[in-house]
Design a protein around this motif. Structure first.
Motif, PDB file in Angstrom:
ATOM      1  N   LEU A  57       0.825  -1.206   0.000  1.00  0.00           N
ATOM      2  CA  LEU A  57       0.000   0.000   0.000  1.00  0.00           C
ATOM      3  C   LEU A  57       0.861   1.258   0.000  1.00  0.00           C
ATOM      4  O   LEU A  57       0.610   2.200  -0.762  1.00  0.00           O
ATOM      5  N   GLY A  58       1.903   1.267   0.815  1.00  0.00           N
ATOM      6  CA  GLY A  58       2.818   2.409   0.843  1.00  0.00           C
ATOM      7  C   GLY A  58       3.539   2.608  -0.477  1.00  0.00           C
ATOM      8  O   GLY A  58       3.687   3.738  -0.955  1.00  0.00           O
ATOM      9  N   LEU A  59       3.971   1.510  -1.089  1.00  0.00           N
ATOM     10  CA  LEU A  59       4.678   1.596  -2.364  1.00  0.00           C
ATOM     11  C   LEU A  59       3.764   2.068  -3.489  1.00  0.00           C
ATOM     12  O   LEU A  59       4.183   2.848  -4.344  1.00  0.00           O
ATOM     13  N   ILE A  60       2.514   1.606  -3.480  1.00  0.00           N
ATOM     14  CA  ILE A  60       1.580   2.066  -4.518  1.00  0.00           C
ATOM     15  C   ILE A  60       1.303   3.559  -4.350  1.00  0.00           C
ATOM     16  O   ILE A  60       1.230   4.295  -5.331  1.00  0.00           O
ATOM     17  N   SER A  61       1.167   3.993  -3.122  1.00  0.00           N
ATOM     18  CA  SER A  61       0.934   5.420  -2.880  1.00  0.00           C
ATOM     19  C   SER A  61       2.110   6.251  -3.383  1.00  0.00           C
ATOM     20  O   SER A  61       1.927   7.299  -4.005  1.00  0.00           O
ATOM     21  N   THR A  62       3.315   5.771  -3.114  1.00  0.00           N
ATOM     22  CA  THR A  62       4.513   6.460  -3.597  1.00  0.00           C
ATOM     23  C   THR A  62       4.557   6.461  -5.122  1.00  0.00           C
ATOM     24  O   THR A  62       4.861   7.480  -5.744  1.00  0.00           O
ATOM     25  N   ALA A  63       4.228   5.315  -5.721  1.00  0.00           N
ATOM     26  CA  ALA A  63       4.221   5.218  -7.186  1.00  0.00           C
ATOM     27  C   ALA A  63       3.220   6.197  -7.793  1.00  0.00           C
ATOM     28  O   ALA A  63       3.506   6.852  -8.795  1.00  0.00           O
ATOM     29  N   LYS A  64       2.047   6.304  -7.182  1.00  0.00           N
ATOM     30  CA  LYS A  64       1.020   7.221  -7.687  1.00  0.00           C
ATOM     31  C   LYS A  64       1.506   8.670  -7.600  1.00  0.00           C
ATOM     32  O   LYS A  64       1.298   9.461  -8.516  1.00  0.00           O
ATOM     33  N   THR A  65       2.171   9.012  -6.511  1.00  0.00           N
ATOM     34  CA  THR A  65       2.729  10.354  -6.359  1.00  0.00           C
ATOM     35  C   THR A  65       3.780  10.610  -7.440  1.00  0.00           C
ATOM     36  O   THR A  65       3.792  11.670  -8.070  1.00  0.00           O
ATOM     37  N   GLN A  66       4.644   9.629  -7.664  1.00  0.00           N
ATOM     38  CA  GLN A  66       5.670   9.785  -8.694  1.00  0.00           C
ATOM     39  C   GLN A  66       5.041   9.908 -10.084  1.00  0.00           C
ATOM     40  O   GLN A  66       5.542  10.640 -10.924  1.00  0.00           O
ATOM     41  N   GLN A  67       3.944   9.208 -10.301  1.00  0.00           N
ATOM     42  CA  GLN A  67       3.249   9.318 -11.577  1.00  0.00           C
ATOM     43  C   GLN A  67       2.754  10.747 -11.775  1.00  0.00           C
ATOM     44  O   GLN A  67       2.874  11.306 -12.860  1.00  0.00           O
ATOM     45  N   GLN A  68       2.233  11.350 -10.727  1.00  0.00           N
ATOM     46  CA  GLN A  68       1.682  12.699 -10.828  1.00  0.00           C
ATOM     47  C   GLN A  68       2.755  13.750 -11.072  1.00  0.00           C
ATOM     48  O   GLN A  68       2.487  14.764 -11.699  1.00  0.00           O
ATOM     49  N   GLU A  77       9.247   1.312 -10.801  1.00  0.00           N
ATOM     50  CA  GLU A  77       9.970   0.527  -9.793  1.00  0.00           C
ATOM     51  C   GLU A  77       9.101   0.270  -8.570  1.00  0.00           C
ATOM     52  O   GLU A  77       9.022  -0.859  -8.079  1.00  0.00           O
ATOM     53  N   ASN A  78       8.469   1.308  -8.055  1.00  0.00           N
ATOM     54  CA  ASN A  78       7.664   1.154  -6.846  1.00  0.00           C
ATOM     55  C   ASN A  78       6.405   0.334  -7.083  1.00  0.00           C
ATOM     56  O   ASN A  78       6.012  -0.457  -6.227  1.00  0.00           O
ATOM     57  N   ALA A  79       5.794   0.480  -8.228  1.00  0.00           N
ATOM     58  CA  ALA A  79       4.611  -0.320  -8.540  1.00  0.00           C
ATOM     59  C   ALA A  79       4.979  -1.794  -8.671  1.00  0.00           C
ATOM     60  O   ALA A  79       4.249  -2.669  -8.197  1.00  0.00           O
ATOM     61  N   GLU A  80       6.121  -2.072  -9.292  1.00  0.00           N
ATOM     62  CA  GLU A  80       6.561  -3.464  -9.412  1.00  0.00           C
ATOM     63  C   GLU A  80       6.881  -4.057  -8.040  1.00  0.00           C
ATOM     64  O   GLU A  80       6.548  -5.210  -7.767  1.00  0.00           O
ATOM     65  N   LYS A  81       7.530  -3.273  -7.176  1.00  0.00           N
ATOM     66  CA  LYS A  81       7.801  -3.743  -5.813  1.00  0.00           C
ATOM     67  C   LYS A  81       6.497  -3.993  -5.069  1.00  0.00           C
ATOM     68  O   LYS A  81       6.373  -4.976  -4.337  1.00  0.00           O
ATOM     69  N   ALA A  82       5.533  -3.106  -5.253  1.00  0.00           N
ATOM     70  CA  ALA A  82       4.233  -3.266  -4.596  1.00  0.00           C
ATOM     71  C   ALA A  82       3.573  -4.561  -5.031  1.00  0.00           C
ATOM     72  O   ALA A  82       3.039  -5.314  -4.206  1.00  0.00           O
ATOM     73  N   ARG A  83       3.635  -4.848  -6.310  1.00  0.00           N
ATOM     74  CA  ARG A  83       3.033  -6.080  -6.825  1.00  0.00           C
ATOM     75  C   ARG A  83       3.728  -7.306  -6.246  1.00  0.00           C
ATOM     76  O   ARG A  83       3.094  -8.317  -5.957  1.00  0.00           O
TER      77      ARG A  83
END
Length: 93
Positions: A57-68, A77-83
């Motif tokens: 959950l933390g990694l997806i949130s970070t990935a979403k922020t980086q996407q924005q 990287e963070n989305a793959e780690k989250a998965r």
């Protein structure tokens, strides 16, 4: 005329920088979307309380922020780690 010739290299550098920002944009979006879906599935299966789920959950949130902010490489990287952590959560680890 000379001024125009001097500006061409500058314009090329600027355009190259803009194009570089879009690398991994689609991959970032796909990874984030897949991670959210997988996280929802893990939650419905009862894995929401695991440590791996929380990390994901933390990694997806970070990935979403980086996407924005258009930091697509970090997003991927963070989305793959989250998965990965979602898979671990579902495996009971």
């Amino acid at each position: 005329m000379k001024r125009w010739l001097l500006m061409m290299p500058v314009a090329a550098i600027v355009l190259t920088g803009c194009a570089g920002k879009t690398v991994n944009r689609d991959n970032c979006a796909a990874q984030v979307n897949a991670a959210w879906k997988e996280l929802d599935i893990a939650k419905t299966e009862g894995f929401a309380g695991t440590v791996s789920y929380s990390k994901a959950l933390g990694l997806i949130s970070t990935a979403k922020t980086q996407q924005q902010i258009e930091a697509y490489n970090g997003c991927v990287e963070n989305a793959e780690k989250a998965r990965f952590y979602i898979r671990e959560s579902r495996a009971g680890r």
